[in-house]
Design a protein around this motif. Structure first.
Motif, PDB file in Angstrom:
ATOM      1  N   ASP A 243      47.970  36.399  38.025  1.00  0.00           N
ATOM      2  CA  ASP A 243      47.249  37.319  38.778  1.00  0.00           C
ATOM      3  C   ASP A 243      45.901  38.051  38.401  1.00  0.00           C
ATOM      4  OD1 ASP A 243      49.234  36.539  40.727  1.00  0.00           O
ATOM      5  OD2 ASP A 243      50.275  37.562  40.660  1.00  0.00           O
ATOM      6  N   LEU A 244      46.878  38.770  36.801  1.00  0.00           N
ATOM      7  CA  LEU A 244      45.735  39.340  36.251  1.00  0.00           C
ATOM      8  C   LEU A 244      44.145  39.289  36.685  1.00  0.00           C
ATOM      9  CD1 LEU A 244      48.139  41.262  35.448  1.00  0.00           C
ATOM     10  CD2 LEU A 244      47.451  41.954  33.768  1.00  0.00           C
ATOM     11  N   LEU A 245      44.210  37.751  35.692  1.00  0.00           N
ATOM     12  CA  LEU A 245      42.810  36.965  35.392  1.00  0.00           C
ATOM     13  C   LEU A 245      42.548  36.732  36.912  1.00  0.00           C
ATOM     14  CD1 LEU A 245      44.266  34.334  33.263  1.00  0.00           C
ATOM     15  CD2 LEU A 245      42.680  36.158  32.453  1.00  0.00           C
ATOM     16  N   ARG A 246      42.695  36.780  38.272  1.00  0.00           N
ATOM     17  CA  ARG A 246      41.833  36.208  39.019  1.00  0.00           C
ATOM     18  C   ARG A 246      41.738  38.245  39.314  1.00  0.00           C
ATOM     19  NH1 ARG A 246      46.186  32.977  41.091  1.00  0.00           N
ATOM     20  NH2 ARG A 246      47.544  34.436  40.943  1.00  0.00           N
ATOM     21  N   THR A 247      41.957  39.323  38.843  1.00  0.00           N
ATOM     22  CA  THR A 247      41.252  40.489  39.872  1.00  0.00           C
ATOM     23  C   THR A 247      39.870  40.882  38.486  1.00  0.00           C
ATOM     24  OG1 THR A 247      42.288  42.038  37.858  1.00  0.00           O
ATOM     25  CG2 THR A 247      43.519  41.303  40.118  1.00  0.00           C
ATOM     26  N   VAL A 248      40.205  39.901  37.517  1.00  0.00           N
ATOM     27  CA  VAL A 248      38.364  40.492  36.931  1.00  0.00           C
ATOM     28  C   VAL A 248      38.002  38.895  37.107  1.00  0.00           C
ATOM     29  CG1 VAL A 248      39.396  41.484  34.628  1.00  0.00           C
ATOM     30  CG2 VAL A 248      39.772  39.487  34.724  1.00  0.00           C
ATOM     31  N   GLU A 249      37.530  38.144  37.670  1.00  0.00           N
ATOM     32  CA  GLU A 249      37.055  37.010  37.678  1.00  0.00           C
ATOM     33  C   GLU A 249      35.767  37.130  38.143  1.00  0.00           C
ATOM     34  OE1 GLU A 249      38.150  33.715  40.967  1.00  0.00           O
ATOM     35  OE2 GLU A 249      39.858  33.683  40.429  1.00  0.00           O
ATOM     36  N   GLY A 250      34.256  36.749  37.242  1.00  0.00           N
ATOM     37  CA  GLY A 250      33.518  37.375  37.291  1.00  0.00           C
ATOM     38  C   GLY A 250      33.128  38.256  36.481  1.00  0.00           C
ATOM     39  N   ARG A 254      34.332  39.105  27.970  1.00  0.00           N
ATOM     40  CA  ARG A 254      34.891  39.692  27.157  1.00  0.00           C
ATOM     41  C   ARG A 254      35.571  40.318  27.239  1.00  0.00           C
ATOM     42  NH1 ARG A 254      29.728  42.006  24.061  1.00  0.00           N
ATOM     43  NH2 ARG A 254      29.433  42.829  25.999  1.00  0.00           N
ATOM     44  N   LEU A 255      35.196  40.616  28.729  1.00  0.00           N
ATOM     45  CA  LEU A 255      36.838  41.296  29.319  1.00  0.00           C
ATOM     46  C   LEU A 255      37.806  40.678  29.919  1.00  0.00           C
ATOM     47  CD1 LEU A 255      34.689  43.960  31.834  1.00  0.00           C
ATOM     48  CD2 LEU A 255      35.863  44.840  29.517  1.00  0.00           C
ATOM     49  N   VAL A 256      37.614  39.053  30.298  1.00  0.00           N
ATOM     50  CA  VAL A 256      38.031  38.287  31.118  1.00  0.00           C
ATOM     51  C   VAL A 256      39.551  37.546  29.966  1.00  0.00           C
ATOM     52  CG1 VAL A 256      38.186  35.544  32.064  1.00  0.00           C
ATOM     53  CG2 VAL A 256      36.790  37.401  32.709  1.00  0.00           C
ATOM     54  N   ALA A 257      38.469  37.516  28.399  1.00  0.00           N
ATOM     55  CA  ALA A 257      38.933  36.969  27.357  1.00  0.00           C
ATOM     56  C   ALA A 257      40.285  38.496  26.430  1.00  0.00           C
ATOM     57  CB  ALA A 257      38.549  37.103  26.180  1.00  0.00           C
TER      58      ALA A 257
END
Length: 372
Positions: A243-250, A254-257
């Protein structure tokens, strides 16, 4: 009020959070007899980092506790707002106040511990959960779980967004869901993938998501916060790493990592709420401060700062007024217009298109031209 009247004033503060602890310090410096009642049996603040603005730090200087706060915080010169991929939107120095130019970035837990640490021993009484408050005009009576009671000339309701004092005496309207969740964690600066190289706050925005990187250099850590749109208004929702990873797609890889590397057991997950403005904050012997009076969304980073300023303004008003009743009226007249506006501004969105509404004239010309 006369010094002798202030010394005879018995004050009960409900809640030992930012507003309650600050009010205890400010009011005890007037010479009043102050007792703080906190429902928790152990004071512990979860969450992550906040910024204490220059005007707030000057209040601490006035109260003689600046060094105690500075020791557990990191001074920041400016804040920056960027696109999801790191493009510039705006960069601005913190608004200075009387020679103080730095906002101090601090962990919530360190802040509460420092505030409580400057109060006299025995002033804070833990394990007192307020059940009822009876306003008798010239005094009020508090009844706690278990039947313990306390009586005071002035009760300060600093018991947060779910305030019992507010609900029983001033407004029974409940908190308002913002349509957002906040996911907060504290990570090592080594796990920030090179994004944190100084002491300044940065916010990345895109597709209804805001990602904050707030350095806590004194700890060797970084407060990493994601605020994202979500219709689930459950106070403590169940959220997965996916769920968290979906919020930072795009967003910047480095923020995704950073998000991918989070230990979910350490992430504080909350639905985001505030309250509508409360018409009246006080009676003759009771007054609201902080989130109990004007809980606001965190988009402007003004919740804790407003609570501290409430404490200072309440002490100022009591010192200047001829009576307790007049002092409480002066306090509300001073602070309510300010917090009403902050509540409204904090409800504004933070899309790139709305940045100029929140910070007029701050968007770089190149970015503004590109959007036309």
């Amino acid at each position: 009020m006369q010094s002798s009247d202030l010394k005879d004033l018995k004050i009960a503060i409900v809640g030992a959070g930012y507003g309650g602890a600050a009010a205890a310090k400010a009011l005890s410096l007037l010479g009043a007899d102050v007792t703080v009642y906190e429902q928790a049996s152990l004071t512990r603040e979860v969450g992550a980092g906040i910024g204490l603005r220059p005007v707030t730090m000057n209040r601490f200087r006035e109260w003689g506790i600046f060094d105690a706060i500075a020791r557990v915080s990191s001074p920041s010169e400016y804040f920056e707002i960027l696109t999801a991929t790191g493009g510039p939107i705006m960069k601005e120095a913190w608004p200075a106040d009387a020679g103080q130019t730095h906002t101090h970035l601090i962990h919530r837990g360190d802040f509460i511990e420092a505030l409580l640490g400057v109060l006299p021993e025995g002033m804070v009484r833990l394990g007192h959960r307020l059940e009822t408050i009876e306003d008798k005009g010239d005094r009020s009576v508090l009844t706690f779980a278990g039947g313990t009671t306390a009586e005071a000339d002035l009760v300060v309701g600093a018991d947060g967004i779910k305030s019992v004092v507010r609900r029983q005496l001033f407004s029974d309207k409940g908190p308002v869901f913002s349509g957002e969740h906040a996911y907060r964690a504290v990570i090592s600066v080594d796990d920030a993938h090179g994004l944190v190289t100084d002491d300044n706050l940065r916010m990345y925005i895109g597709r209804g998501t805001k990602v904050y990187l707030l350095p806590l250099r004194h700890r060797g850590q970084v407060s990493f916060d994601i605020t994202a749109l979500c219709p689930d208004g459950t106070w403590t929702p169940q959220v997965t790493k996916e769920d968290l990873l979906r919020t930072v797609e795009g967003f910047d890889e480095r923020l995704v990592a950073i998000t991918r590397g989070l230990d979910m057991d350490t992430v504080n997950i909350r639905a985001v709420y505030d309250i509508d403005p409360v018409d009246t904050w006080h009676s003759a012997s009771v007054v609201l401060v902080g989130d109990a009076a004007h809980s606001m969304l965190h988009h402007q980073g003004q919740g804790a700062n407003s609570a501290i300023e409430d404490a200072g303004a309440l002490a100022d008003a009591l010192r200047r007024a001829d009576s307790l009743k007049q002092g409480l009226a002066l306090f509300q007249a001073t602070r309510k217009p300010v917090t009403d506006e902050l509540q409204a501004i904090s409800r504004q969105g933070w899309t790139e298109d709305e940045i100029n509404d929140v910070f007029p004239g701050q968007k770089p010309a190149a970015a503004a031209t590109k959007e036309r």
